[in-house]
Structure formats: structure tokens, C-alpha cells
Design an enzyme around this catalytic site. Structure first.
Site, PDB file in Angstrom:
ATOM      1  CB  SER A  46      21.605  18.206  39.527  1.00 12.67           C
ATOM      2  OG  SER A  46      20.980  18.533  40.589  1.00 12.67           O
ATOM      3  CD  GLU A  87      19.254  18.612  53.093  1.00  8.68           C
ATOM      4  OE1 GLU A  87      18.712  17.945  53.316  1.00  8.68           O
ATOM      5  OE2 GLU A  87      20.662  18.748  54.079  1.00  8.68           O
ATOM      6  CD  GLU A  88      22.361  17.343  43.239  1.00  9.65           C
ATOM      7  OE1 GLU A  88      21.304  17.348  42.692  1.00  9.65           O
ATOM      8  OE2 GLU A  88      23.188  17.946  42.841  1.00  9.65           O
ATOM      9  CG  LEU A  89      28.108  16.711  49.082  1.00  9.93           C
ATOM     10  CD1 LEU A  89      28.822  16.017  47.835  1.00  9.93           C
ATOM     11  CD2 LEU A  89      28.852  17.610  49.792  1.00  9.93           C
TER      12      LEU A  89
END
Length: 437
Positions: A46, A87-89
Site C-alpha cells: 500500500s 486512516e489506513e491503520l
């Protein structure tokens, strides 16, 4: 979590993504990704960390998280986190909370993330970001390789993590192969013997059976599912001279340099010294003295620890002091045919025009999982004449012997006519099938 120093590679079938890679900044992610690839692990890398604006997580990213078994999150305590990474975490941890994803943090400095500046810029998002980072830190505290152990080089550190991931990924492939071919019933019995709910004693169990029957594979499945319950996990492929190798590190708090080959022995000694809860799996135990020493040493671990000894000899395990033993027997006929067909035809049952040949192959492989996988892989894509010749050659060696299957797979010169003429005997063989176990 630790694994033996020998390198093991697993072919992971039936999924496009095994590991989701997330990083907070430009770290050594590419280097780590290449190591994972050498273990046969499929990755999704990612680049959300490059995003500095708020925006939805892409469907491609969500699909990769749904597919992956493991998410590796790399952070740096010196370089600031970005909006995209934080935000991905949060999404990654949501998958982890649902139980569909194992999260492995990797901290290149200390167990922290540089997020204070961005939290001050966006105070409305700061609480959720801080909760996510705190949870990531707590997960890291449970995994001994989240930070590079003292004295270990970057390559050895990454290889340790990759090996652990390969064990987890192996277990996740169970629905495609061994999980539906007897592994579930074996695991249920071993779980009962481990009695993980009892946390006040150290418990040792034994797994025994003939060579190639699947003892080590079963132990790796067990390891992959329960390692998260322990502070230190070690899978030893070779226990030769284990006493000398472990005692070498007794009394040493933190050696300046620990080589990759010595790491497991150091971890065992440190776990006893620090009274940690340990999962220790010792494969190929071949003497009573080895077994006795392992059991006695394991009793110094913290209550709740588990030791699993693997051997081909039940009496050896019992005489060493193992009170709870399980025999891994050959597969039943239907299980053996299914496993062989997966490797020979990439389906759970042979095509009608190969059914008789497949049945004979299963018998000649002795119903042993390793022999079935080897023979199935060797015959995959070959025509009937090649099958007949190979099976006749194996029948002449009396079959049921993994070494003979190995020899069959070795390149050879032109076969003589005498190997082809008796091929009809393979089709006519009407030996009774072995009893189901």
C-alpha cells in the site's frame, strides 16, 4: 514468536494476497517485500502513506485486506506519520478486531510513532488516531520481533519475521488443501491434549507416527493458530545437542552479538531466565535423554507454557516422561485420494479416465501425505503412458516408501522397453485397500 533457523518455504495456494504491507514513510519496505517473496508469500504493498489529504480507502485496498491473512505495519519514531497512513491503520485494526487479520508491527526505532504534529493539526481526528497507535504499540509488546533484537542484523531480523508469517499463511491455506484432508480432526485431538484453558501448569504433549505421515505439518498448523497466546514461541526443526546449545546462553543477560543460528537457543534460555510463558515445539526427538532434558527445562517456564515433542517412537516419548501422546496415522482412503488429486489434477477427485491410475498411485504412496503430495506433483500434467511407466517403476520398488518417490522424481535417462510392457499390471492390480484409520 520464533522459528527454527532453517529456512522453510511454503507454496501458498488459492489466494492472491497473503500479506498486506503498510508503512508510515519511506522505510525498508521494498527490501522486506523481496524477502517475503522468496518465501513464496504474495504481498500487497500500500502507498497510502503518500497521501496527505483525507479521502476514502480504495476498493482495491479493502479487497486486499479482505484477502490477506497478515498485515505488516512498518513505522518510524523519527519520521512523521501521514493522514493516509493513520486512516489506513484504523481500517487495518478494524479487520484485526473482527478476527480476519493478524497484525504484525515493525518499529525501526522504539515502540512509538511520530504523530504528535499531525494530531495537533487535526484535533478532531486525534483521539481515533491515538487509540489506533496505542493499540498498535500494545500488539507490538506481544511480539518479540516487532523491534530488532540486540545483535541481529537487518537481514536475519526480516527473515525471522518472514518465517513466522509463512507459518501463519500456511495455516490459512488449510481450506484449500490439508485442512479438509484430515488436518481438522488431528488438530481437535491435539487441542484437547494441550488444554490451553488451564493456565496454572506447564504441560507437555507428544506427537508420534511414521515418517511422512504429517507430524511436522500438524505441529506447524498448531503453532500458527496458538502462537499469539504466548510470550515466546520457538519451533525447533533440529534438537541435536540442544542441552549444550541452550546452556551456552545461561547466565548471559543480553549478549552483544547473537547469530541467526544461535537465536532460538538464546530465546529459550532467556525465556527461562525471565520466567516467560512459552510455546516450545521440538521436532525429530530421537533419544530419551533429549526428551527428558526438554521436559525438565520446560518446567522452568512460566505456568501456562506448552511443550510439544515430535518423534517416530511412542515408547521414547513415554519413557522420557510425556504423559499425553497422540498418534498421527496414515490418511483414510478417501482423504488420501482427495489430497493426491489436489496435487495431480488441481481438484478434489480424479477425472474418470485417470481414476483407476489415481487409486493405484494412492496405494503405492502408502497413504502418506508427503508421498502423496510428491507423487501427485510429479505426475501432474503427464499423459497416461507416463503415469503407467512411473507407477510400474514405483510398484517394482514395493511403493509406500517416500525415498522411492523422491528417486522417481529425479531426472533419469531413457527408460527401457521392459518398463513399459508390464504397465497393464498396474491397471489389473486388485489389492484390497488398507483399513481406514
Amino acid at each position: 514468536m520464533s522459528s527454527s533457523s532453517s529456512s522453510t518455504s511454503f507454496l501458498l495456494l488459492g489466494r492472491e494476497v497473503d500479506v498486506f504491507l503498510s508503512f508510515c514513510c519511506q522505510t525498508r519496505h521494498g527490501y522486506f517485500q523481496n524477502i517475503l517473496i522468496t518465501y513464496g508469500i504474495k504481498t500487497f504493498l500500500s502507498y497510502r502513506c503518500l497521501e496527505t489529504r483525507f479521502g476514502p480507502i480504495s476498493q482495491r485496498t479493502v479487497k486486499a485486506l479482505e484477502e490477506a491473512r497478515v498485515a505488516v505495519v512498518m513505522t518510524s519514531g523519527t519520521k512523521p506519520c501521514t493522514i493516509g497512513f493513520l486512516e489506513e491503520l484504523i481500517v487495518i485494526l478494524e479487520f484485526q478486531e473482527k478476527g480476519s487479520l493478524i497484525v504484525i508491527p515493525i518499529f525501526f526505532t522504539d515502540n512509538s510513532c511520530n504523530a504528535e504534529e499531525i494530531c495537533q493539526q487535526y484535533p478532531e481526528k486525534a483521539p481515533s488516531w491515538r487509540r489506533a497507535l496505542t493499540k498498535l504499540t500494545n500488539i507490538a509488546a506481544e511480539y518479540q520481533f516487532s523491534q530488532n533484537p540486540a545483535g541481529m542484523g537487518l537481514l536475519d531480523w526480516f527473515k525471522k519475521i518472514a518465517h513466522d508469517i509463512s507459518l501463519v499463511s500456511l495455516y490459512s491455506t488449510s481450506n484449500g488443501l490439508d485442512g479438509l484432508v484430515a488436518m481438522d480432526r488431528h488438530m481437535k485431538v491435539v487441542y484437547d491434549l494441550l488444554d490451553l484453558e488451564v493456565d496454572k501448569v506447564v504441560r507437555t504433549i507428544g506427537i508420534w507416527g511414521s515418517g511422512g505421515v504429517g507430524k511436522t505439518t500438524l505441529a506447524r498448523y498448531i503453532y500458527a493458530e496458538i502462537f499469539v497466546k504466548f510470550q515466546t514461541c520457538v519451533f525447533l526443526d533440529n534438537v541435536e545437542n540442544i542441552e549444550d546449545k541452550v546452556l551456552k546462553f545461561e547466565g548471559e543477560e543480553d549478549p552483544t552479538v547473537v547469530t541467526c543460528s544461535d537465536h532460538d537457543w538464546h530465546e529459550i534460555a532467556k525465556a527461562r531466565r525471565k520466567h516467560r510463558k512459552v510455546l516450545l515445539i521440538a521436532d525429530d526427538v530421537n533419544s530419551i535423554e533429549q526428551g527428558k532434558w526438554i521436559i525438565e527445562y520446560a518446567n522452568w517456564f512460566a505456568p501456562g507454557s506448552r511443550a510439544i515433542l515430535i518423534s517416530q517412537n511412542k515408547n521414547l516419548l513415554v519413557d522420557a516422561g510425556v504423559k499425553h501422546v497422540y498418534e498421527v496415522r496414515s490418511l483414510r482412503y478417501d482423504e488420501a485420494l482427495q489430497l493426491f488429486s489436489q496435487f495431480a489434477f488441481n481438484q478434489s477427485y480424479p477425472p474418470s479416465d485417470f481414476e483407476q491410475l489415481a487409486v493405484r498411485a494412492v496405494h503405492l504412496a502408502g497413504f502418506l501425505p508427503l508421498a502423496l503430495r510428491l507423487l501427485g506433483s510429479f505426475l501432474a500434467g503427464k499423459g497416461r503412458e507416463n503415469w503407467l511407466a512411473a507407477l510400474f517403476k514405483l510398484k517394482a520398488k514395493l511403493g509406500g516408501n517416500i525415498m522411492e518417490v523422491w528417486k522417481l522424481m529425479e531426472p533419469s535417462g531413457d527408460r527401457g522397453q521392459e518398463e513399459w510392457e508390464p504397465a497393464a499390471d498396474i491397471m489389473e492390480g486388485n489389492e484390497s485397500s488398507e483399513d481406514e484409520t
